[in-house]
Design an enzyme around this catalytic site. Structure first.
Site, PDB file in Angstrom:
ATOM      1  CG  ASP A  85       3.488  -3.759  -6.722  1.00 13.29           C
ATOM      2  OD1 ASP A  85       3.407  -3.316  -5.336  1.00 13.29           O
ATOM      3  OD2 ASP A  85       3.018  -2.953  -7.615  1.00 13.29           O
ATOM      4  CB  CYS A 126       7.305   1.265  -4.433  1.00 16.59           C
ATOM      5  SG  CYS A 126       6.010   1.538  -3.068  1.00 16.59           S
ATOM      6  CB  CYS A 198      10.756  -0.674 -11.640  1.00  9.57           C
ATOM      7  SG  CYS A 198      10.536  -2.077 -10.345  1.00  9.57           S
ATOM      8  CB  SER A 474       3.896  -5.342 -13.541  1.00 10.84           C
ATOM      9  OG  SER A 474       5.081  -4.832 -13.752  1.00 10.84           O
TER      10      SER A 474
END
Length: 560
Positions: A85, A126, A198, A474
């Protein structure tokens, strides 16, 4: 739950004189007769060299396989796809992200079914690989568990911890002249220092937490960081555990129940997690056959305090949560708050309440607040309806205080047009940015709007504007933003009727999102609205197929 034949599926593929050819193929790549006489366990992952998120999956798979062999099974490794992403954000390639969730689920389901695995361990990293693997497990309903690859460690810039969130916001700050190009480059160089997903409570860590709370991942496994040495031991333990799960006949349908899904929703709410949690938990419920309506997310969030001070709305990264006590600490707080169905069974065979009771809290930690000092008295999101979103939408509440905004619409067909206006500094205080044509079918693929939202924050407009879209956000998005507007524009949703200057109101307390237009005016405008056509050849055939098959975001955007 009762014990089953550990080879209840693989016998049909490997036993008997008529299966000699099948065994011959497997002997040729190193499997002995002894190997094929044991239960066969699939080890599915999405290792790929296009991102850091899943980069450690093969290393973890090797340790999982060690554990399986030590516990009496024969592992067979496979891998599937992944789309980053973060790397594709703001570009046409982002359309592939949500589509990949379905492809991941399809591919794991196909291999595990065709090769009659007795059990399965899925390894994810992810955003879409996490729900995709669990959706596959739900469809297969064979004994198994999901192992999350872990979060990246934070980077450091000028003595401060940073994550990828600060890079996206720095783009807006650079466009506004607040930082130099050299400073932008230095932030870019520092923010992503290794393997792992992340580092904030963005979508990956949100879903990893949700699935540990759901019980399909072992307690205490999710928040161990990707490059922490203990992650390898966790992986080996998962390999050993799956053999216990197999012998006990413990299947996803016994674990992914309505109470367990409600626990997962409460964890997303308490942690200030990604709005994508709504989409993905709806999808998993659909796959396992548990009725779950979008309104139930609002009911649970409204009674669950926001206690986790995690990015993007808060201060801390996922590695800080691990050091504070991890998901078990969040479970413990959920139990204290009366937000945990403690008797829900987990993949370990023990109840989620038992795991909550065993939590350890690092003295003095401030990542997870106590019940007496919540960040907010209610959870990190709400579900709104109104004449803009008759089927509902999701508004994120963590990281800001606003619950009401009225302002003029600034309407854009597609993310690129909106981003161009943002970088040209055409968005003004009080505006409601409307990005349409980005839904599951209209995008196609329901792109995330992080590039736009982060640029707005970076320009200093995060506290004065609102944004709505039929696309997604997001997990790193923060601000007064409403996503998953349903129906989407291409399916006749009222968002297609909006024009520049229309007065829009987002009212969290009233659970409403409305435009100051009559039903008749909306209907007349919709009769004249034609969604913009995509440029010839710009949509891949796989995404075209998805657009034809995908359902509403209000039902998880699953394909049927």
């Amino acid at each position: 739950m009762s014990e089953i034949d550990p080879r209840h599926r693989s016998r049909t593929l490997t036993e008997g004189p008529e299966r000699a050819a099948a065994r011959a193929y497997l002997h040729g790549i190193g499997y002995s007769a002894e190997d094929l006489a044991k239960p066969i366990v699939g080890v599915a992952h999405s290792w790929i060299e296009t991102m850091p998120c899943n980069f450690n999956n093969r290393v973890l798979a090797a340790k999982v396989k060690e554990g399986i062999r030590a516990a009496g099974g024969t592992p067979m490794e496979l891998n599937t796809i992944a789309i980053s992403d973060g790397i594709t954000m703001g570009r046409p390639g982002m359309r592939a992200s949500l589509v990949s969730r379905e492809v991941i689920a399809d591919s794991i389901e196909l291999v595990a079914s065709a090769h009659q695995f007795d059990a399965i361990v899925t390894i994810s990293g992810c955003d879409k690989t996490i729900p995709g693997t669990v959706m596959a497990m739900a469809r297969l309903d064979i004994p198994g568990l999901m192992l999350y690859g872990g979060s990246i460690r934070p980077g450091f810039y000028k003595g401060q911890e940073i994550t990828i969130q600060q890079v996206f916001e720095a783009v807006g700050a650079y466009a506004a002249g607040k930082i130099t190009e050299q400073e932008l480059h230095e932030i870019e160089e520092a923010a992503s220092p290794g393997a792992g997903a992340c580092g904030g409570q963005f979508t990956a860590n949100t879903m990893a937490m949700a699935f540990e709370v759901l019980g399909i991942s072992p307690a205490g496994s999710a928040m161990v960081p990707a490059e922490d040495g203990r992650k390898l031991e966790v992986a080996r333990q998962c390999g050993e555990l799956v053999m216990d799960v197999l012998r006990a006949g413990r299947t996803p349908s016994q674990i992914i129940t309505k109470p367990a899904l409600e626990n997962a929703i409460a964890a997303v709410a308490m942690s200030g997690g990604s709005t994508n949690g709504v989409l993905h938990l709806l999808a998993v419920a659909r796959e396992i056959g548990v009725p779950l309506a979008i309104e139930e997310f609002d009911r649970i969030s409204d009674r669950t305090p926001l206690l986790c001070d995690l990015q993007p709305g808060g201060q801390y990264a996922a590695t800080d949560l691990y050091e504070a006590g991890g998901v078990p600490l969040v479970l413990n707080r959920m139990a204290e708050a009366g937000a945990l169905h403690g008797d829900a069974i987990t993949v370990t065979g023990r109840s989620i309440g038992e795991h909550a009771a065993e939590a350890t809290e690092t003295p003095g930690q401030r990542v997870v607040r106590g019940l007496s000092e919540p960040l907010k008295s209610t959870g990190g999101f709400a579900i709104l309806r109104g004449n803009v979103a008759p089927e509902g939408c999701v508004v994120k509440l963590a990281g800001h205080e606003r619950r009401l905004h009225t302002g003029p619409a600034r309407v854009f067909d597609g993310e690129e047009a909106a981003m161009k206006a943002v970088l040209a500094r055409e968005i003004k205080e009080g505006d409601v940015v409307v990005i349409r044509g980005e839904g599951p079918a209209g995008g196609p693929g329901m792109r995330e709007m992080l590039a736009v939202t982060a640029a707005l924050v970076g320009e200093g407009l995060g506290e004065s504007i609102a944004l709505i879209t039929d696309g997604r956000f997001s997990g790193a998005t923060h601000g007064f933003m409403a996503a998953h507007i349903a129906p989407e524009a291409v399916r006749g949703g009222p968002i297609g009727a909006l024009r520049d200057g229309d007065r829009l109101t987002i009212d969290v307390d009233g659970r409403r999102i409305d435009v100051d237009l009559s039903d008749q005016e909306i209907e007349q405008r919709l009769s004249r609205y034609t969604p913009p056509a995509h440029a010839a050849g710009s949509i891949e055939i796989a995404i075209e197929k998805y657009a034809k098959l995908v359902g509403s975001a209000a039902e998880g955007a699953v394909t049927r």
